[in-house]
Design a protein around this motif. Sequence first.
Motif, PDB file in Angstrom:
ATOM      1  N   GLY A   1       1.034  -1.614   0.037  1.00  8.30           N
ATOM      2  CA  GLY A   1       0.448   0.044  -0.142  1.00  8.30           C
ATOM      3  C   GLY A   1       0.629   1.388   0.372  1.00  8.30           C
ATOM      4  N   PHE A   2      -0.130   2.504  -0.869  1.00  5.78           N
ATOM      5  CA  PHE A   2       0.584   3.338  -0.910  1.00  5.78           C
ATOM      6  C   PHE A   2       0.018   4.580   0.323  1.00  5.78           C
ATOM      7  CE2 PHE A   2       2.572   6.673  -2.879  1.00  5.78           C
ATOM      8  CZ  PHE A   2       3.725   7.128  -2.847  1.00  5.78           C
TER       9      PHE A   2
ATOM     10  N   ALA B   1       3.032   0.600  16.915  1.00  8.35           N
ATOM     11  CA  ALA B   1       4.292   0.371  15.898  1.00  8.35           C
ATOM     12  C   ALA B   1       4.429   1.404  14.689  1.00  8.35           C
ATOM     13  CB  ALA B   1       5.605  -0.450  16.643  1.00  8.35           C
ATOM     14  N   ALA B   2       3.462   0.711  13.589  1.00  7.14           N
ATOM     15  CA  ALA B   2       3.344   0.613  12.359  1.00  7.14           C
ATOM     16  C   ALA B   2       2.980   2.051  12.175  1.00  7.14           C
ATOM     17  CB  ALA B   2       2.787  -0.093  11.253  1.00  7.14           C
ATOM     18  N   GLU B   3       2.356   3.037  13.008  1.00  7.77           N
ATOM     19  CA  GLU B   3       1.256   3.658  12.898  1.00  7.77           C
ATOM     20  C   GLU B   3       3.075   4.979  13.003  1.00  7.77           C
ATOM     21  OE1 GLU B   3      -2.166   5.098  14.593  1.00  7.77           O
ATOM     22  OE2 GLU B   3      -3.103   2.945  14.324  1.00  7.77           O
TER      23      GLU B   3
ATOM     24  N   VAL C   1      -3.471   6.177   7.248  1.00  8.62           N
ATOM     25  CA  VAL C   1      -2.999   5.456   7.998  1.00  8.62           C
ATOM     26  C   VAL C   1      -2.788   4.340   8.550  1.00  8.62           C
ATOM     27  CG1 VAL C   1      -1.024   4.575   9.296  1.00  8.62           C
ATOM     28  CG2 VAL C   1      -0.569   6.605   8.085  1.00  8.62           C
ATOM     29  N   PRO C   2      -4.264   4.667   9.493  1.00  7.31           N
ATOM     30  CA  PRO C   2      -4.944   2.895   9.646  1.00  7.31           C
ATOM     31  C   PRO C   2      -5.386   2.221   8.881  1.00  7.31           C
ATOM     32  CG  PRO C   2      -5.578   4.944  11.018  1.00  7.31           C
ATOM     33  CD  PRO C   2      -4.533   5.618   9.739  1.00  7.31           C
ATOM     34  N   ASP C   3      -6.454   3.072   7.999  1.00 12.01           N
ATOM     35  CA  ASP C   3      -6.711   2.311   6.803  1.00 12.01           C
ATOM     36  C   ASP C   3      -6.022   2.046   6.214  1.00 12.01           C
ATOM     37  OD1 ASP C   3      -9.187   1.282   5.901  1.00 12.01           O
ATOM     38  OD2 ASP C   3      -9.481   2.583   4.082  1.00 12.01           O
ATOM     39  N   LEU C   4      -4.808   2.231   5.661  1.00 15.92           N
ATOM     40  CA  LEU C   4      -3.477   1.777   4.844  1.00 15.92           C
ATOM     41  C   LEU C   4      -2.846   0.080   5.567  1.00 15.92           C
ATOM     42  CD1 LEU C   4      -1.732   2.362   2.915  1.00 15.92           C
ATOM     43  CD2 LEU C   4       0.149   3.457   3.534  1.00 15.92           C
ATOM     44  N   ILE C   5      -3.243   0.741   6.706  1.00 17.46           N
ATOM     45  CA  ILE C   5      -2.267  -1.051   7.516  1.00 17.46           C
ATOM     46  C   ILE C   5      -3.323  -2.032   7.756  1.00 17.46           C
ATOM     47  CG2 ILE C   5      -2.274  -1.569   9.872  1.00 17.46           C
ATOM     48  CD1 ILE C   5      -0.563   1.189  10.453  1.00 17.46           C
ATOM     49  N   ARG C   6      -4.647  -1.635   7.574  1.00 22.38           N
ATOM     50  CA  ARG C   6      -5.395  -2.334   7.146  1.00 22.38           C
ATOM     51  C   ARG C   6      -6.137  -3.456   6.305  1.00 22.38           C
ATOM     52  NH1 ARG C   6      -8.967   0.918  10.693  1.00 22.38           N
ATOM     53  NH2 ARG C   6      -9.780   1.845   9.227  1.00 22.38           N
ATOM     54  N   MET C   7      -5.835  -2.642   5.098  1.00 22.92           N
ATOM     55  CA  MET C   7      -5.728  -2.366   3.965  1.00 22.92           C
ATOM     56  C   MET C   7      -4.543  -3.511   3.230  1.00 22.92           C
ATOM     57  SD  MET C   7      -5.556   0.524   1.129  1.00 22.92           S
ATOM     58  CE  MET C   7      -4.736   0.324  -0.007  1.00 22.92           C
ATOM     59  N   VAL C   8      -3.513  -3.666   3.740  1.00 21.64           N
ATOM     60  CA  VAL C   8      -2.514  -4.792   4.065  1.00 21.64           C
ATOM     61  C   VAL C   8      -2.459  -5.804   4.707  1.00 21.64           C
ATOM     62  CG1 VAL C   8      -0.952  -2.633   3.445  1.00 21.64           C
ATOM     63  CG2 VAL C   8      -0.984  -3.411   4.330  1.00 21.64           C
ATOM     64  N   GLY C   9      -3.611  -6.049   5.599  1.00 24.11           N
ATOM     65  CA  GLY C   9      -3.934  -6.969   6.092  1.00 24.11           C
ATOM     66  C   GLY C   9      -3.463  -7.078   7.513  1.00 24.11           C
ATOM     67  N   GLY C  10      -2.987  -5.710   8.357  1.00 22.68           N
ATOM     68  CA  GLY C  10      -2.371  -4.828  10.068  1.00 22.68           C
ATOM     69  C   GLY C  10      -0.860  -6.048  10.252  1.00 22.68           C
ATOM     70  N   ALA C  11      -0.908  -5.593  11.272  1.00 24.63           N
ATOM     71  CA  ALA C  11       0.537  -5.753  11.526  1.00 24.63           C
ATOM     72  C   ALA C  11       0.917  -7.408  12.098  1.00 24.63           C
ATOM     73  CB  ALA C  11       1.170  -5.865  12.920  1.00 24.63           C
ATOM     74  N   PRO C  12       2.243  -8.488  11.547  1.00 32.05           N
ATOM     75  CA  PRO C  12       3.520  -7.439  11.478  1.00 32.05           C
ATOM     76  C   PRO C  12       3.280  -7.034   9.986  1.00 32.05           C
ATOM     77  CG  PRO C  12       3.440 -10.048  10.932  1.00 32.05           C
ATOM     78  CD  PRO C  12       2.252  -9.849  11.690  1.00 32.05           C
TER      79      PRO C  12
END
Length: 301
Positions: free
Chosen positions: A118-119, A159-161, A126-137
Motif C-alpha cells: 500500500g501507498f 509501532a507501524a503507525e 494510515v490506519p486504513d492503509l494498515i488494514r488494507m495490507v492485512g495489519g501487523a506485522p
Amino acid sequence: MKIAVLSRNPRLYSTRRLVEAGRQRGHDMVVIDTLRAYMNIASHKPQIHYRGMPMEGFDAVIPRIGASVTFYGCAVLRQFEMMGVFPLNESVAISRSRDKLRSLQLLSRKGIGLPVTGFAHSPDDVPDLIRMVGGAPLVIKVLEGTQGIGVVLCETEKAAESVIEAFMGLKQDIMVQEYIEEAGGADIRCFVVGDKVIASMKRQAKPGEFRSNLHRGGSASLIKITPEERMTAIRAAKVMGLNVAGVDILRSNHGPLVMEVNSSPGLEGIEVTTSRDVAGIIIDHLEKNAEYGMTRTKGKG
Ligand code: ADP
Ligand code: MG
C-alpha cells in the motif's frame, strides 16, 4: 567491439570482472567515471566528453549506476543511447527500477505475484492503509532505499503507525507491505541475462534479522529454483525492460512473490556463490545483441 563501462570506481569487483571478461574476448573496454562524463545535448550531433576528449566509436555501454547517482547516470546513459550506442540496460528501464513503487505497479499490471503493498500520502489515511495490507506485522520501505537501509519490520499496528507518521513527517515517501513471515528471513536472487536465469542463490539473514541483504550480514548459498520461480524472474525482468537484472523473490505459502528488480545487480556474491562466469555471460549477451541504434526507447521518457 568497443565497450564503455559506466562506473564510479574501476576497482569495484563487478567493474573489474566485466573489464576482464571483455578483454579476454578481445574487446576494447573503457571504464568511464559516470560523474565525469559531460555532454552537449543541444547539438545536431549528440556528444559525450570525458577528461577533455570526445567519446566516440563505442558499440555498447554497460551501465553500473549506483543508487546515489541515478539521476546523472541515467542522463549520461540516455546521451549514449541518442548517439546510437547499444545499452546493456536502457536508461528508462533503470529509472523505473529505482522507484520501488513504480516497479511494483508495472509488475502488478502484468499479473506478477507481489506482496500486498500500500501507498498513501496523508497521515489521516494510515490506519486504513494498515488494514488494507492485512495489519501487523508489516514491512515499511522507503521508496528509494537500497541495501536494506530504509526497510523496517513493525510487529504491532501501533509501532507501524508511529514509524509511518515519522517518515511522513520527514517528507520521506514510503510504502507499506505485508510481511512474508514464512520466507524465514531468506530470499532468492535470480540473476537474469536476456531471457534466462543464468545463476541463482539463496540469501539468508543473520540471526535476529529479517533482511537478507549481504550488506546487512546475510549469507549466500546455492539453491535450486523451481520452474515457477524461473518463469517469474524472467517475466519480471522483461516487464521492467531490463536485459540484465537481479530479481529478488520471496518464497510464500502461495508461490513466488517478487520483492524487487535490481538493474545493476552486483557480481561478487553471485559469482563467488555459484562459480558461474556471470561477467562473461554478460559480454556474450552484448556480442549477440549489440547493434547500432537498437534502443527500444531511444532515450525517451
Ligand atoms: P533493498 O532495496 O533495501 O534491498 P528490499 O525491498 O529488497 O530493499 O528489502 C530488503 C530485505 O528485507 C529483503 O532482501 C528481504 O530479506 C526483506 N524483506 C523485504 N520485504 C519483505 C517482506 N514483505 N516480507 C519479508 N521480508 C521482506
Ligand atoms: Mg533488496
